[in-house]
Design a protein around this motif. Structure first.
Motif, PDB file in Angstrom:
ATOM      1  N   TYR A  88       4.204  -6.494  15.302  1.00 42.73           N
ATOM      2  CA  TYR A  88       4.339  -6.747  13.868  1.00 42.73           C
ATOM      3  C   TYR A  88       3.356  -7.810  13.384  1.00 42.73           C
ATOM      4  CZ  TYR A  88       8.705  -4.087  14.093  1.00 42.73           C
ATOM      5  OH  TYR A  88       9.639  -3.104  14.270  1.00 42.73           O
ATOM      6  N   ALA A  89       3.194  -8.877  14.154  1.00 41.42           N
ATOM      7  CA  ALA A  89       2.297  -9.960  13.737  1.00 41.42           C
ATOM      8  C   ALA A  89       0.853  -9.487  13.701  1.00 41.42           C
ATOM      9  CB  ALA A  89       2.440 -11.157  14.676  1.00 41.42           C
ATOM     10  N   GLU A  92       0.308  -7.289  10.641  1.00 44.01           N
ATOM     11  CA  GLU A  92       0.204  -8.088   9.419  1.00 44.01           C
ATOM     12  C   GLU A  92      -1.178  -8.719   9.304  1.00 44.01           C
ATOM     13  OE1 GLU A  92       2.460 -11.776   7.108  1.00 44.01           O
ATOM     14  OE2 GLU A  92       2.790 -11.476   9.250  1.00 44.01           O
ATOM     15  N   LYS A  93      -1.663  -9.274  10.413  1.00 49.38           N
ATOM     16  CA  LYS A  93      -2.981  -9.920  10.387  1.00 49.38           C
ATOM     17  C   LYS A  93      -4.076  -8.929   9.990  1.00 49.38           C
ATOM     18  CE  LYS A  93      -6.459 -12.094  13.358  1.00 49.38           C
ATOM     19  NZ  LYS A  93      -6.783 -12.657  14.691  1.00 49.38           N
ATOM     20  N   SER A  95      -3.758  -5.933   8.493  1.00 44.57           N
ATOM     21  CA  SER A  95      -3.562  -5.380   7.154  1.00 44.57           C
ATOM     22  C   SER A  95      -4.031  -6.356   6.071  1.00 44.57           C
ATOM     23  CB  SER A  95      -2.083  -5.036   6.938  1.00 44.57           C
ATOM     24  OG  SER A  95      -1.655  -4.046   7.853  1.00 44.57           O
ATOM     25  N   GLU A  96      -3.669  -7.624   6.221  1.00 42.94           N
ATOM     26  CA  GLU A  96      -4.081  -8.613   5.233  1.00 42.94           C
ATOM     27  C   GLU A  96      -5.602  -8.795   5.237  1.00 42.94           C
ATOM     28  OE1 GLU A  96      -2.352 -10.000   2.867  1.00 42.94           O
ATOM     29  OE2 GLU A  96      -0.510  -9.001   3.505  1.00 42.94           O
ATOM     30  N   ALA A 124      -2.808   0.613  10.795  1.00 40.87           N
ATOM     31  CA  ALA A 124      -3.135  -0.172   9.601  1.00 40.87           C
ATOM     32  C   ALA A 124      -3.837   0.701   8.563  1.00 40.87           C
ATOM     33  CB  ALA A 124      -4.006  -1.368   9.979  1.00 40.87           C
TER      34      ALA A 124
END
Length: 382
Positions: A88-89, A92-93, A95-96, A124
């Motif tokens: 998950y982390a 997120e990294k 995708s952002e 992603a």
């Protein structure tokens, strides 16, 4: 099985999925053609390259240069290497970073790396702006013959491998066999397990050819391209028949039900690479098939012998830290297998063997039989 073609020309394998069909380009030094191929596919597209730190040291600048020569703008997103980034982390990294890079729906994500990078980048791309196209540039043998082809993308959950994901086909795969020259031998061997899998599950002649030619594949001779192309053709044919794994595609999971449980037990760490888990899982699947009277014990022994000759682990006891809590616990392994994606209404599904070259999907396998089998193997019994 035909002999390898002695040619320096790139090999093209078509993945026939109608209007979502794409090519797999296989050959030495084909990375240099990446820019012109992308420009032909998506004129005017911008790109974001997702890679890990180790691959970046070897191949990121060459990839950027290939894109720049074709006038393609690129940005870079670098993650840590290993399965730890595929959660998950990590999602997120990435995708952002893609949003910050202003990657739009008509742009492209480029996955430059092994299976972890390909799965993470592909997932992603699948969810960014509800879907952005991506290109696979696999840099490991495992990724070139398996994970880069077929559109499976995703991340791991603490409860199991690849439980969060989506089917999202790439628009192009560029498999440069020269990048494998920088691959550590252990990782190359781990990828070889997936090559052998194609012979074991559906092509007895190819398995026999591998027995005779595996040394040349490891050394990087002409057998390497032939083995990769044959593997890709086998997977492409299955994916074309069953893109979303409602039938035959499940055969590609030979060795994975056992293997994924072992990976989860070892914390998705370098104690056990994915291909090593698949190798042990294939041997367990063959031995379990033999215990059920489905395959001759001599065939099961032949599979084990070949994988061991290549240098792959073939027994549970070969895993680093085997005696640690959980790994030697049949009930814990059974609990992890109950989370396998092939489970239907709580019933275990395994890919088993009737012969080398003939795998079958076995549904509603008796869990007690599997548990007893694992208990015996964990105790070192044959």
């Amino acid at each position: 099985m035909t002999a390898p073609l002695k040619t320096s020309d790139a090999i093209t394998v078509d993945v026939a999925l109608g209007d979502r069909a794409y090519d797999i380009i296989i050959g030495r030094d084909v990375l240099g053609s990446l820019g012109e191929r992308i420009a032909a596919l998506r004129p005017g597209a911008r790109t974001a390259i997702i890679t890990d730190r180790n691959v970046a040291r070897h191949w990121l600048e060459r990839t950027e240069a290939a894109l720049a020569r074709a006038g393609i703008a690129s940005s870079r997103i670098i993650v840590e290497e290993g399965e730890g980034s595929k959660g998950y982390a990590g999602l997120e990294k990435v995708s952002e970073a893609l949003i910050a890079a202003k990657i739009e729906r008509n742009d492209l994500v480029v996955a430059l790396g092994g299976g972890v990078v390909g799965d993470l980048a592909g997932f992603a791309a699948a969810i960014l702006r509800r879907g952005v196209d991506f290109v696979q540039v696999p840099t490991t043998l495992l990724a070139q013959v398996d994970s880069s082809v077929g559109g499976k993308t995703g991340i791991n959950s603490p409860q199991g491998k690849n439980l969060i994901g989506a089917f999202h086909q790439p628009v192009l795969v560029v498999a440069d066999t020269a990048v494998l020259d920088t691959l550590p031998l252990r990782q190359f061997r781990a990828g070889y397990a997936e090559v052998a899998k194609y012979g074991v599950l559906g092509d007895a002649a190819f398995f026999g050819w591998l027995e005779a030619n595996h040394a040349d594949i490891v050394k990087g001779g002409p057998a390497r391209e032939h083995a990769i192309a044959t593997s890709c053709r086998a997977k492409a044919a299955i994916v074309a028949r069953d893109e979303r794994e409602t039938g035959d595609r499940a055969l590609l999971n030979l060795g994975h039900t056992f293997g994924h449980a072992l990976e989860a037990t070892t914390g998705f760490s370098d104690r056990l690479f994915h291909g090593e888990g698949v190798a042990i899982g294939m041997v367990l699947a063959a031995e379990f098939s033999a215990s059920l009277g489905m395959i001759a014990p001599s065939d099961a022994a032949r599979i084990e012998r070949h994988l061991a000759e290549v240098g792959l682990p073939t027994h549970l006891q070969d895993i680093a830290g085997f005696a640690q809590e959980g790994l030697a616990d049949a009930d814990a392994l059974m609990a992890l297998m109950a989370q396998d994606k092939k489970v239907r209404r709580g019933k275990l599904t395994f890919i088993l063997l009737e012969a080398i070259g003939r795998a079958v999907i076995a549904r509603d396998v008796d869990a007690a039989l599997v548990r007893d089998f694992l208990g015996a193997r964990l105790a070192g019994d044959k």
